[in-house]
Design an enzyme around this catalytic site. Sequence first.
Site, PDB file in Angstrom:
ATOM      1  N   GLU A 148       0.559  -1.356  -0.062  1.00 28.06           N
ATOM      2  CA  GLU A 148       0.082   0.125  -0.030  1.00 28.06           C
ATOM      3  C   GLU A 148       0.827   1.281  -0.039  1.00 28.06           C
ATOM      4  O   GLU A 148       0.742   2.235   0.795  1.00 28.06           O
ATOM      5  CB  GLU A 148      -0.890  -0.038   1.342  1.00 28.06           C
ATOM      6  CG  GLU A 148      -2.180  -1.127   1.036  1.00 28.06           C
ATOM      7  CD  GLU A 148      -2.853  -1.180   2.325  1.00 28.06           C
ATOM      8  OE1 GLU A 148      -2.973  -0.543   3.260  1.00 28.06           O
ATOM      9  OE2 GLU A 148      -3.611  -2.269   2.300  1.00 28.06           O
ATOM     10  N   GLU A 255      -5.237 -11.169  -1.175  1.00 30.08           N
ATOM     11  CA  GLU A 255      -6.309 -11.015  -0.147  1.00 30.08           C
ATOM     12  C   GLU A 255      -7.817 -11.079  -0.572  1.00 30.08           C
ATOM     13  O   GLU A 255      -8.647 -10.063   0.067  1.00 30.08           O
ATOM     14  CB  GLU A 255      -6.038  -9.618   0.667  1.00 30.08           C
ATOM     15  CG  GLU A 255      -4.618  -9.496   0.925  1.00 30.08           C
ATOM     16  CD  GLU A 255      -4.116  -8.172   1.669  1.00 30.08           C
ATOM     17  OE1 GLU A 255      -5.113  -7.606   2.124  1.00 30.08           O
ATOM     18  OE2 GLU A 255      -2.851  -8.052   1.665  1.00 30.08           O
TER      19      GLU A 255
HETATM   20  C1  XIL Z   1      -5.946  -7.337   8.348  1.00 35.90           C
HETATM   21  C2  XIL Z   1      -6.212  -8.570   8.915  1.00 35.90           C
HETATM   22  O1  XIL Z   1      -7.069  -9.321   8.426  1.00 35.90           O
HETATM   23  C3  XIL Z   1      -6.534  -8.382  10.428  1.00 35.90           C
HETATM   24  O2  XIL Z   1      -6.411  -9.513  10.992  1.00 35.90           O
HETATM   25  C4  XIL Z   1      -5.777  -7.338  11.052  1.00 35.90           C
HETATM   26  O3  XIL Z   1      -6.104  -7.185  12.418  1.00 35.90           O
HETATM   27  C5  XIL Z   1      -5.362  -6.028  10.374  1.00 35.90           C
HETATM   28  O4  XIL Z   1      -5.146  -6.396   8.906  1.00 35.90           O
HETATM   29  N1  XIL Z   1      -4.741  -4.970   3.774  1.00 35.90           N
HETATM   30  C6  XIL Z   1      -3.972  -5.555   4.293  1.00 35.90           C
HETATM   31  C7  XIL Z   1      -4.261  -6.756   5.321  1.00 35.90           C
HETATM   32  O5  XIL Z   1      -2.875  -5.767   3.579  1.00 35.90           O
HETATM   33  O6  XIL Z   1      -2.912  -6.628   6.121  1.00 35.90           O
HETATM   34  C8  XIL Z   1      -5.351  -6.397   5.973  1.00 35.90           C
HETATM   35  O7  XIL Z   1      -5.655  -7.486   6.868  1.00 35.90           O
HETATM   36  C9  XIL Z   1      -6.533  -6.034   5.413  1.00 35.90           C
HETATM   37  C10 XIL Z   1      -6.484  -4.867   4.445  1.00 35.90           C
END
Ligand code: XIL
Length: 360
Positions: A148, A255
Amino acid sequence: MLVLTLGGPAARSAPPDVTLQSAADGSFKIGAAITSAQLKDPKTASLILSQFNAITPEFELFPQFVHPEPDRYTFERADAVVDFAVENHLPVTGHMLCWGQFTPAWMFQDAGGQPLSRDKALANLKAHIDAVVSHFKNRVHSWDVVNEAISDTPNEYLRDTPARRAIGDDYVQKAFEFARAADPTATLFYNDYNIEDPQKLPKVLRLLRSLKAAGVTVDAVGIQGHWLIDFPAPAVIDKALRALEAEHLPVLITELDIDPLPRRDGADLANGDAKGADPYAAGLPAEVSRKLAMRYGEVFSVLKRHAKNVTSVTLWGVNDRQSWLNDFPVKGRTNYPLLFDRDLRPKEAFNAVLGVLKAP
Ligand code: XIL
């Protein structure tokens, strides 16, 4: 150590014969983001092993958790996830080495919150990347090096982060150089959300081209894929995948989840205007379940069309109960963004994905 055999307690919840990983064979790996806590539940661990063939620790590699103080590393929980994967011969994606969130303040800021000097911040970033990548060498072969970095604001290129404030715009380049030096053979990728957004994609391409021009090899791009039930359009995803392929950049969907809850405008919800914002607390209505299944199907159709360049598709979680989207962007809602329900049963969306993956 947790190596599961069929016939254990998990066997009672007989998984369907055709699994995500078998259906996706020949297209891409199907991964799941998991936690060490989930592995303590044999039913969840068994489901992971039957359905998925790639693993990402969901948050236990965050710099904040593995490197809480300059000279202290706490790898136990990340090790538990990575060892589970390695024992079961599953490739691991390391998420992540550098991000504006979940990073201990000391890494890039002084006690007063002011940016450290460039030299000090670079030394901290290098020490972090060296230690983490070396610790997991031969177990983690793929790293989300920078997460990001691109701004969502039109006409603004890079996002304002503590690392950038201390180091400068080349913090991204430096992170990749440090990671490459720590493990020359790992797959190193840049990761972001909304990469497919026509406003954001050109900025991502600009970053990747500038890294290339500087002699930095970025091996792949991670598209997070936190998508909504009606957004973005499949054609938009398709266009971004074509653009990245044209740059000779392999893609990982890192993700994936699909949010069926109302977002409206994020600002409303963040301000606690949650009226009507948790509409499915008592269960997902049949028509929404169907819509979600169709949406998953259309997303996987696009991804499958690009299977030559998309190397893995990772779901961001295993089941609806533990998804981060129960708490984002509004805390405490009841969300349904994954392929397995709260009791680990495959959903209609699961069947839709299988159907697309199995189709010739
Ligand atoms: C989220 C996780 O799912 C949670 O468990 C944590 O508390 C916060 O982060 N983008 C990302 C991930 O790159 O790391 C994020 O995941 C969701 C958004």
